[in-house]
Design an enzyme around this catalytic site. Structure first.
Site, PDB file in Angstrom:
ATOM      1  CE  LYS A   1       3.088 -25.989 -27.127  1.00 51.17           C
ATOM      2  NZ  LYS A   1       2.342 -27.477 -26.975  1.00 51.17           N
TER       3      LYS A   1
ATOM      4  CB  SER B   1       4.275 -30.151 -29.115  1.00 53.95           C
ATOM      5  OG  SER B   1       3.033 -29.579 -28.273  1.00 53.95           O
TER       6      SER B   1
ATOM      7  CB  SER C   1       1.775 -31.249 -26.102  1.00 53.54           C
ATOM      8  OG  SER C   1       2.005 -31.819 -27.182  1.00 53.54           O
TER       9      SER C   1
END
Ligand code: GLN
Length: 445
Positions: A50, A125, A149
């Site tokens: 990420k 996210s 997330s």
């Protein structure tokens, strides 16, 4: 895509071949926009990262314009740990800007599509990491979970996502959003892979002052789906979930019973308190954490005639709307006149939530809960920020209490959309979380 467990057995040549295929496949699935960039750091098994986790020498953008041009000066501890276990960072995955969101729609680099249905969000996210694993363009990925997330995008894309106990995995080198809530965790194709990747990244780190000085006993070698556990269900909690989610919930309960677990009804306080306490806390922490992006120290800098104007223009042009909204609200709840009324009150509620979980866990080993009230929603369907925040209702309590939890696919709708549920465990009892998840996964097969 082969699993992480299988990849761990590949030889050098096979690994090279695999990476070549991976690059081609990523190119073919470009429209999903799971990756912001594809690069490789090292020769190990490729793991998608990420884009809020630092890989030395790589750009790190947090999907924000304000970090444009910034290069990470050192490796996050989790990246060092990957490398020393024969894994390497492979590509930076898309996300909501600074991890603030539940749909990956706020990225400066464009939204990510849900591989199962391109008209729907992948969740957020960590939407890029989830979509990459679900589309078969990553063996496994790392995500971060401040309020859901990792777990929510995993549920929306039909993969496994796990948030460790707060303090279990080092946050050193993770761009901070809500420092008292953030945890890095694995996003994988199955429960066993999640355990394997979790073992690699977990453990005490002196570089993170909130890292727990508790020995990490590897969970993967001790995985035991045959253990019989007491699993709490929360009838008062799930009544607000969609029919599809409730159906999956019933299906999971039946499966767990078949596996020999004891199901116990428990109750948790109305989750509307979680929403209020979480958003006040997260925004307060975000507003201070993001004050460092001033145009001097990191990335993007706007042209201006004075220093003050430079700060203003950099932050005005560099941050997106959602990030600005949170900085404004976070600054407000911390301001001297309102600190007691909002921030302190939120901390008191947070304490009550933690306490309530503690009481429930005197009775049960795990809690079964929805991850989200619905399946993956359509792009643009949340008409206000508040509507988006409300969709986090089932995940944020876990972060407020600092508990470990795993999200795994349980059912599919008529349209083929995945429904995920989560198992929540006691502090530092990741073993039970994985054991229970493995048992549920097996029962659903
Ligand atoms: N959706 C939540 C938020 O926007 C959680 C995000 C996250 O876990 N990073 O704050």
């Amino acid at each position: 895509m082969i699993t992480l467990k299988e990849a761990l057995r590949l030889n050098k040549d096979e690994l090279k071949e695999l990476k070549k295929d991976l690059v081609e496949k990523i190119e073919e699935t470009r429209d999903i926009n799971a990756y912001i960039d594809v690069k490789e750091a090292g020769e190990g098994i490729p793991i998608a990262i990420k884009d809020n986790i630092q890989v030395e020498g790589w750009s790190i953008t947090c999907a924000s314009k304000i970090l444009q041009g910034y290069v990470a000066p050192y490796n996050a501890t989790v990246v060092e740990k990957l490398k020393s276990s024969g894994l390497s960072p492979f590509g930076r995955t898309n996300m909501d800007e600074f991890a603030m969101g539940s749909s990956t729609e706020t990225s400066f680099y464009g939204k990510t599509l849900n591989p199962k249905d391109h008209s729907r969000v992948p969740g957020g996210s960590s939407g890029g990491s989830a979509a990459a694993v679900a589309a078969g363009v990553a063996i496994a990925a790392l995500g971060s979970d401040t309020g859901g997330s990792i777990r929510q995008p995993a549920a929306f894309c039909g993969i496994v996502g796990m948030k460790p106990t707060y303090g279990r995995v080092s946050r050193y080198g993770l761009a901070a959003y809500g420092s008292s809530l953030d945890q890095i965790g694995p996003m994988t194709q199955n429960v066993e892979d999640a355990a394997l990747l979790y073992d690699i990244i977990a453990g005490y780190d002196p570089k993170d002052s909130t890292s727990a000085q508790i020995e990490h006993i590897p969970v993967a070698p001790n995985l035991n789906p045959n253990r019989k556990m007491k699993i709490g269900i929360v009838p008062n909690y799930i009544k607000d979930a969609s029919d599809e989610v409730q159906k999956a919930y019933d299906k999971a309960i039946e499966a767990l019973k078949r596996e020999g677990h004891t199901i116990v009804e428990v109750s948790l306080m109305d989750a509307k308190y979680d929403i209020a306490a979480y958003y006040i806390t997260a925004m307060a922490e975000a507003s201070t954490n993001l004050s460092r992006y001033d145009g001097v120290r990191y990335g993007f800098r706007a042209e201006a005639k004075s220093l003050k104007e430079m700060y203003q223009k950099t932050r005005t042009e560099g941050f997106g709307d959602e990030v600005k909204r949170r900085i404004l609200l976070g600054t407000f709840v911390l301001s001297s006149g309102y600190y007691d009324a909002y921030y302190i009150k939120a901390q008191k509620v947070r304490y009550l939530i933690k306490d309530e979980y503690k009481k429930v866990f005197e009775e049960v080993d795990l809690i079964l809960s929805p991850v989200a009230p619905t399946v993956a929603f359509e792009f643009g369907s949340k008409k206000s920020p508040l509507e988006m925040y409300l969709s986090d209702v089932y995940t944020i309590g876990v972060n407020l209490a600092g508990l470990p939890a795993i999200s795994l696919p349980v059912d599919e709708t008529k349209e083929g959309l995945p429904v995920g549920l989560q198992l929540i465990g006691k502090h530092f009892d990741e073993q039970s979380v994985f054991d229970g998840a493995m048992s549920l996964e097996r029962a659903l097969k």
